[in-house]
Scaffold this motif. Sequence first.
Motif, PDB file in Angstrom:
ATOM      1  N   PHE A  81      16.193  -9.915   9.635  1.00  0.00           N
ATOM      2  CA  PHE A  81      17.051 -10.023   8.455  1.00  0.00           C
ATOM      3  C   PHE A  81      16.758 -11.315   7.696  1.00  0.00           C
ATOM      4  O   PHE A  81      16.725 -11.329   6.467  1.00  0.00           O
ATOM      5  N   ARG A  82      16.512 -12.375   8.459  1.00  0.00           N
ATOM      6  CA  ARG A  82      16.187 -13.646   7.802  1.00  0.00           C
ATOM      7  C   ARG A  82      14.868 -13.520   7.026  1.00  0.00           C
ATOM      8  O   ARG A  82      14.736 -14.047   5.919  1.00  0.00           O
ATOM      9  N   THR A 123      23.959  -3.877   4.751  1.00  0.00           N
ATOM     10  CA  THR A 123      22.684  -3.793   5.458  1.00  0.00           C
ATOM     11  C   THR A 123      22.795  -4.138   6.952  1.00  0.00           C
ATOM     12  O   THR A 123      22.121  -3.537   7.786  1.00  0.00           O
ATOM     13  N   LEU A 124      23.653  -5.101   7.250  1.00  0.00           N
ATOM     14  CA  LEU A 124      23.723  -5.557   8.649  1.00  0.00           C
ATOM     15  C   LEU A 124      24.232  -4.472   9.595  1.00  0.00           C
ATOM     16  O   LEU A 124      24.050  -4.561  10.795  1.00  0.00           O
ATOM     17  N   LYS A 170      14.719 -11.370  14.336  1.00  0.00           N
ATOM     18  CA  LYS A 170      14.883 -12.295  13.199  1.00  0.00           C
ATOM     19  C   LYS A 170      14.588 -11.644  11.851  1.00  0.00           C
ATOM     20  O   LYS A 170      14.408 -12.320  10.843  1.00  0.00           O
ATOM     21  N   LEU A 196      15.646 -11.794   3.820  1.00  0.00           N
ATOM     22  CA  LEU A 196      16.337 -12.703   2.889  1.00  0.00           C
ATOM     23  C   LEU A 196      15.354 -13.669   2.235  1.00  0.00           C
ATOM     24  O   LEU A 196      15.453 -13.970   1.045  1.00  0.00           O
ATOM     25  N   LYS A 235      25.494 -13.309  16.183  1.00  0.00           N
ATOM     26  CA  LYS A 235      25.794 -13.208  14.753  1.00  0.00           C
ATOM     27  C   LYS A 235      25.321 -11.857  14.262  1.00  0.00           C
ATOM     28  O   LYS A 235      24.266 -11.378  14.699  1.00  0.00           O
ATOM     29  N   ARG A 236      26.065 -11.290  13.310  1.00  0.00           N
ATOM     30  CA  ARG A 236      25.722  -9.948  12.815  1.00  0.00           C
ATOM     31  C   ARG A 236      24.320  -9.873  12.228  1.00  0.00           C
ATOM     32  O   ARG A 236      23.676  -8.829  12.207  1.00  0.00           O
ATOM     33  N   SER A 237      23.857 -11.030  11.730  1.00  0.00           N
ATOM     34  CA  SER A 237      22.544 -11.025  11.081  1.00  0.00           C
ATOM     35  C   SER A 237      21.393 -11.075  12.094  1.00  0.00           C
ATOM     36  O   SER A 237      20.230 -10.984  11.719  1.00  0.00           O
ATOM     37  N   GLU A 238      21.741 -11.194  13.369  1.00  0.00           N
ATOM     38  CA  GLU A 238      20.681 -11.192  14.384  1.00  0.00           C
ATOM     39  C   GLU A 238      20.459  -9.780  14.915  1.00  0.00           C
ATOM     40  O   GLU A 238      21.295  -8.904  14.741  1.00  0.00           O
ATOM     41  N   ARG A 276      17.242  -1.949  13.837  1.00  0.00           N
ATOM     42  CA  ARG A 276      17.984  -2.778  14.806  1.00  0.00           C
ATOM     43  C   ARG A 276      17.327  -2.699  16.170  1.00  0.00           C
ATOM     44  O   ARG A 276      17.092  -1.611  16.700  1.00  0.00           O
TER      45      ARG A 276
END
Length: 384
Positions: free
Chosen positions: A232-233, A130-131, A230, A236, A176-179, A167
Amino acid sequence: MATELHQELRVAVRDLCSRFTGEYWRKLDEARGYPEEFVSALTEAGWLAALIPEEYGGSGLNITEASIILEEMNRSGGNSAACHAQMYIMGALLRHGSEEQKRRYLPKIASGELRLQSFAVTEPTTGSDTLKLKTTAVKRGDQYVVNGQKVWTSRVQHSDLMLLLARTTPLGEVRKRSEGLSVFLVDLRNAIGNGLTVRPIRNMMNHETNELFFDDFKVPAENLVGEEGKGFRYILDGMNAERILIAAECIGDGYWFIERAAHYAKERVVFDRPIGQNQGIQFPIARAYVNVEAANLMRFRAASLFDAGEPCGAEANMAKLLAADASWEAANAAIQTHGGFGFAAEYDIERKFRETRLYQVAPISTNLILAYIGEHVLGLPRSY
Ligand SMILES: Cc1cc2nc3c(=O)[nH]c(=O)nc-3n(C[C@H](O)[C@H](O)[C@H](O)COP(=O)(O)OP(=O)(O)OC[C@H]3O[C@@H](n4cnc5c(N)ncnc54)[C@H](O)[C@@H]3O)c2cc1C
């Protein structure tokens, strides 16, 4: 622990679902139709607004109670996948949206005036990774311009609103990749033809799912959920709830298969005795029952931790894996028990068999759950 409220919920949802018989689902399956009447009845009864707090017009139930509603829908022989997302997608808005967004949307979602049951994450070239998703949203003035492609976006044609993960900062520019990923609330009502193209994907079940193509598609900046970057967070944060609810659907399927198989095994007489007298038929059904019961314990364990505000990532993932495996095992036992009739549409087994197979792959595939357990519970090196 089963409470009186749980029992009342079960009885009420079971009662509503009993109006939608095997014949109802069979006809839809054949015509690839949407269960509009079923979804409307559940909405009117307030069941799909279970997780919306009372102050926004919902019934403010907890995850254990919401999971019972979905379990009963599947246990009745129906398929909650047509509308389950209306129950939980709004979680991102509830937890991270502005007060203004919540007041504007949640009461209408609760009443069913607005359907928010689409969630566009998966992309054709990046899949489970996903990232690395490639759909971009670039801010220009008071709007974001979206370009890219999604795949397997379910229920778009029966939804007014959709959550979109895109994105907003290129992968090469984040710490970070999740950002750098952001969540948007997309109004689908004027979207098609205005930068959004929807192409349905014919699939194994009667499940409305689509490819989406964004071509300079404009989303008002006010529809950004929470903070840019933010997203992705936020996604999650909603995963544990989703895993528990899907586990409950699998449990519902599992019990349905077992009840059907046990009933048929008692009735069907071959070689002058009920086929269920043969251990070759009886034991697979019994084993499937044992496994559904065990998965159910993990589902309630995960749900009670969630409701107590405790960490439950491991339990929610394990519940989803165990329940998906158990419902599939029960499906296999049911089709085998029914012999040739397992393949006849009239018995509904083959339809539910196709439907329950999905849970091994979506919303998250079994391998990715094992990877989570390996890494986060057992401390093994990340495998991907
Ligand atoms: C009917 C249906 C409805 C769906 N609805 C939605 C929706 O509404 N919204 C949405 O965003 N998505 C939706 N999905 C997408 C679904 O979440 C994905 O199909 C799923 O996450 C797997 O991604 P993929 O298909 O790209 O498989 P891939 O990522 O290509 O993986 C293929 C296989 O390889 C395995 N695999 C991949 N990488 C690894 C690894 N590192 N280790 C071990 N195994 C690995 C996977 O587990 C899988 O079994 C839906 C899918 C289906 C089929």
